[in-house]
Design a protein around this motif. Structure first.
Motif, short mmCIF file in Angstrom:
data_model
loop_
_atom_site.label_atom_id
_atom_site.label_comp_id
_atom_site.label_asym_id
_atom_site.label_seq_id
_atom_site.Cartn_x
_atom_site.Cartn_y
_atom_site.Cartn_z
N ASN A 12 -3.74 -24.24 50.37
CA ASN A 12 -2.69 -23.73 51.25
C ASN A 12 -2.74 -24.44 52.60
OD1 ASN A 12 -1.55 -21.78 49.53
ND2 ASN A 12 -3.14 -20.31 50.02
N LYS A 13 -1.59 -24.54 53.21
CA LYS A 13 -1.49 -25.08 54.57
C LYS A 13 -0.53 -24.19 55.33
CE LYS A 13 -0.46 -29.35 57.12
NZ LYS A 13 -1.80 -29.88 57.35
N ILE A 14 -0.92 -23.79 56.52
CA ILE A 14 -0.07 -22.92 57.34
C ILE A 14 0.48 -23.71 58.53
CG2 ILE A 14 -2.03 -22.01 58.68
CD1 ILE A 14 -0.47 -19.32 58.77
N SER A 15 1.79 -23.61 58.74
CA SER A 15 2.45 -24.28 59.85
C SER A 15 2.90 -23.24 60.86
CB SER A 15 3.68 -25.06 59.36
OG SER A 15 3.32 -26.10 58.49
N PHE A 16 2.40 -23.35 62.08
CA PHE A 16 2.83 -22.47 63.17
C PHE A 16 4.00 -23.14 63.87
CE2 PHE A 16 -1.65 -21.29 62.56
CZ PHE A 16 -1.49 -19.92 62.36
N CYS A 17 5.15 -22.49 63.81
CA CYS A 17 6.40 -23.08 64.29
C CYS A 17 6.79 -22.48 65.63
CB CYS A 17 7.51 -22.85 63.26
SG CYS A 17 7.13 -23.57 61.64
N ILE A 18 6.84 -23.33 66.65
CA ILE A 18 7.12 -22.91 68.01
C ILE A 18 8.42 -23.58 68.46
CG2 ILE A 18 6.23 -22.79 70.37
CD1 ILE A 18 3.45 -23.59 69.10
N THR A 19 9.36 -22.80 68.95
CA THR A 19 10.57 -23.35 69.53
C THR A 19 10.56 -23.09 71.03
OG1 THR A 19 11.90 -21.35 69.22
CG2 THR A 19 11.81 -22.93 67.39
N CYS A 20 11.04 -24.05 71.80
CA CYS A 20 10.89 -23.94 73.25
C CYS A 20 12.06 -24.58 73.97
CB CYS A 20 9.58 -24.60 73.68
SG CYS A 20 9.16 -24.35 75.41
N MET A 21 12.70 -23.82 74.82
CA MET A 21 13.69 -24.36 75.75
C MET A 21 13.32 -23.88 77.15
SD MET A 21 17.85 -23.98 75.92
CE MET A 21 18.57 -25.55 75.43
N SER A 88 17.99 -18.13 66.16
CA SER A 88 17.97 -18.32 64.71
C SER A 88 18.03 -19.80 64.35
CB SER A 88 19.14 -17.57 64.06
OG SER A 88 18.96 -16.18 64.17
N HIS A 89 18.93 -20.54 64.97
CA HIS A 89 19.06 -21.96 64.64
C HIS A 89 17.79 -22.73 64.98
CE1 HIS A 89 20.18 -26.20 65.58
NE2 HIS A 89 20.70 -26.10 64.37
N SER A 90 17.23 -22.51 66.16
CA SER A 90 16.04 -23.27 66.56
C SER A 90 14.88 -23.00 65.61
CB SER A 90 15.65 -22.92 68.00
OG SER A 90 15.32 -21.55 68.14
N ARG A 91 14.72 -21.75 65.22
CA ARG A 91 13.63 -21.41 64.30
C ARG A 91 13.87 -22.01 62.92
NH1 ARG A 91 12.73 -15.03 66.00
NH2 ARG A 91 12.06 -15.45 68.14
N LEU A 106 5.93 -18.56 65.82
CA LEU A 106 5.01 -18.31 66.93
C LEU A 106 5.78 -18.51 68.23
CD1 LEU A 106 2.15 -17.74 68.01
CD2 LEU A 106 1.70 -20.21 67.82
N ASP A 107 6.04 -17.44 68.94
CA ASP A 107 6.74 -17.55 70.22
C ASP A 107 5.87 -18.29 71.23
OD1 ASP A 107 8.88 -16.22 69.16
OD2 ASP A 107 8.44 -14.31 70.13
N ALA A 108 6.52 -19.02 72.14
CA ALA A 108 5.82 -19.87 73.10
C ALA A 108 4.89 -19.08 74.00
CB ALA A 108 6.82 -20.65 73.94
N GLY A 348 19.80 -24.58 59.90
CA GLY A 348 18.87 -25.49 60.56
C GLY A 348 19.33 -26.93 60.58
N LYS A 349 20.65 -27.14 60.61
CA LYS A 349 21.17 -28.50 60.66
C LYS A 349 20.98 -29.07 62.06
CE LYS A 349 24.68 -27.64 57.09
NZ LYS A 349 26.12 -27.67 56.76
N CYS A 350 20.44 -30.26 62.13
CA CYS A 350 20.10 -30.80 63.45
C CYS A 350 19.68 -32.26 63.33
CB CYS A 350 18.96 -29.98 64.06
SG CYS A 350 18.75 -30.18 65.84
N THR A 351 19.71 -32.95 64.44
CA THR A 351 19.12 -34.29 64.55
C THR A 351 17.95 -34.20 65.51
OG1 THR A 351 21.25 -35.37 64.16
CG2 THR A 351 19.51 -36.70 65.18
N VAL A 352 16.78 -34.65 65.07
CA VAL A 352 15.58 -34.54 65.90
C VAL A 352 14.84 -35.87 65.92
CG1 VAL A 352 15.30 -32.07 65.41
CG2 VAL A 352 14.10 -33.75 63.98
#
Length: 365
Positions: A12-21, A88-91, A106-108, A348-352
């Motif tokens: 298993n691998k866990i990814s902690f996802c943080i969005t930040c503006m 929602s979109h950022s996450r 994971l909130d910032a 989650g459509k986006c260019t990054v």
């Protein structure tokens, strides 16, 4: 630990996802500590999505966090598209970028606590028909959810029709439960720490805050209040909220209690329309109706009904938070009850861009 059990954890691998503006001041306090408290070689990943911040987040990451990027535990992504924050979109973007089979929002401003990752990896090695949340007693930790990425993808991610602050988390929880996935809770209080901040900061990068002009309340009776909110772009919303326990007026002296009450309901979806200002005269136009009234410092009358202007900033922020939460809650209830498909055209459509490389665009379509 027997070999089979150890192998299941390591797979298993866990990814902690943080969005930040524009929350650099939070990331500076939480990110390195969270990594150091949960560094399990190849079993943990931190995905940080810079949602077009203007406060120097990218430069700070480049200067102070490159060692974690180089060793592979931190992946830094940036998008240059959004002008305002969309929860929602950022996450959804961050979760789609995650490489782990287990994902965690994971909130910032959150501190994971020592060994949170190890406990979650352990739990998902035993049972994979689960998702984990806090006990939901803390607003600051409410949005932390741990689930399998495949389950997240299958239910369509966070509902991007829910805009503004609140209920996108509860909506996701409810759809997972409806799918037959068991909700479990982590209770270790070491996992519940977060940086305190104001309500204004919660919504400062969101559309309702950027467009806000003024707020008026009309107390119909002790339990029913009509809200009139004017926006800078010439639009307005008007509708009634009810509280059969206290009445909205009782919260003026302590606005913080508004966020915690579950007794408040929208009577109906709010009416929307346009407003026009002519000196001190204001015209409201909605559907086939129009109403004209005169601005003054504290009160306006519309068809004989008095509306009082809200001047206290904390009460304004509390009402705005309440309104967006309750509007999203109603949308969520309707979507689930009517079995409507969430994000039917994708999410989650986006260019990054990854790790400061602007030569290679990553398209999420």
């Amino acid at each position: 630990m027997n070999k089979i059990y150890k192998r299941l954890i390591m797979e298993n691998k866990i990814s902690f996802c943080i969005t930040c503006m524009n929350r650099l001041h939070h990331i500076q306090q939480t990110l390195q500590r969270n990594i150091e408290d949960n560094n399990l070689d190849d079993s943990v990943e931190f995905v940080l999505l810079d949602y077009n911040s203007s406060d120097g987040l990218e430069n700070w990451i480049k200067e102070y966090m490159t060692e974690y990027i180089d060793c592979g535990i931190l992946s830094f992504y940036r998008t240059l598209i959004p002008e305002l924050y969309h929860r929602s979109h950022s996450r959804n973007v961050a979760f789609r970028l995650a490489r782990g089979n287990i994902v965690c929002n994971l909130d910032a401003d959150n501190f994971l606590g020592n060994s949170f990752a190890a406990e979650m990896l352990n739990e998902f090695s035993i049972n994979n028909n689960i998702f984990y949340t806090s006990d939901l007693s803390s607003t600051d930790i409410y949005g932390r959810i741990v689930l399998l990425k495949k389950d997240f993808i299958e239910i369509g991610g966070y509902n991007e029709d829910l805009e503004g602050y609140g209920h996108e988390d509860a909506d996701l929880f409810n759809r997972l439960v409806k799918k037959g996935i068991v909700q479990k809770y982590f209770y270790n209080r070491d996992y519940y720490n977060a940086i305190s901040h104001s309500k204004e900061e919660r919504i400062s990068n969101e559309v309702i805050y950027k467009k806000f002009h003024s707020l008026y309340l009309s107390y119909i009776n002790p339990n029913r209040t009509e809200i009139l909110i004017l926006f800078k772009d010439g639009l307005f919303e008007k509708g009634i909220i009810t509280d059969n326990i206290h009445g909205i007026s009782q919260y003026e002296s302590n606005p913080d209690h508004l966020e915690n009450t579950s007794k408040i309901r929208l009577e109906n979806y709010f009416e929307k329309g346009e407003w026009f200002e002519f000196g001190r005269e204001v015209l409201l136009k909605f559907n086939s109706n129009q109403v004209q009234f005169t601005f003054n410092d504290h009160k306006v009358s519309i068809n004989g009904q008095d509306y009082y202007k809200v001047l206290d900033p904390n009460f304004i922020h509390s009402i705005v938070l309440l309104l967006t939460m309750k509007q999203n809650e109603q949308k969520s209830i309707d979507t689930i009850n009517q079995n409507l498909l969430v994000n039917p055209n994708g999410f989650g459509k986006c260019t990054v861009y990854k790790n400061f490389d602007y030569q290679e665009e990553i398209f999420l379509t």
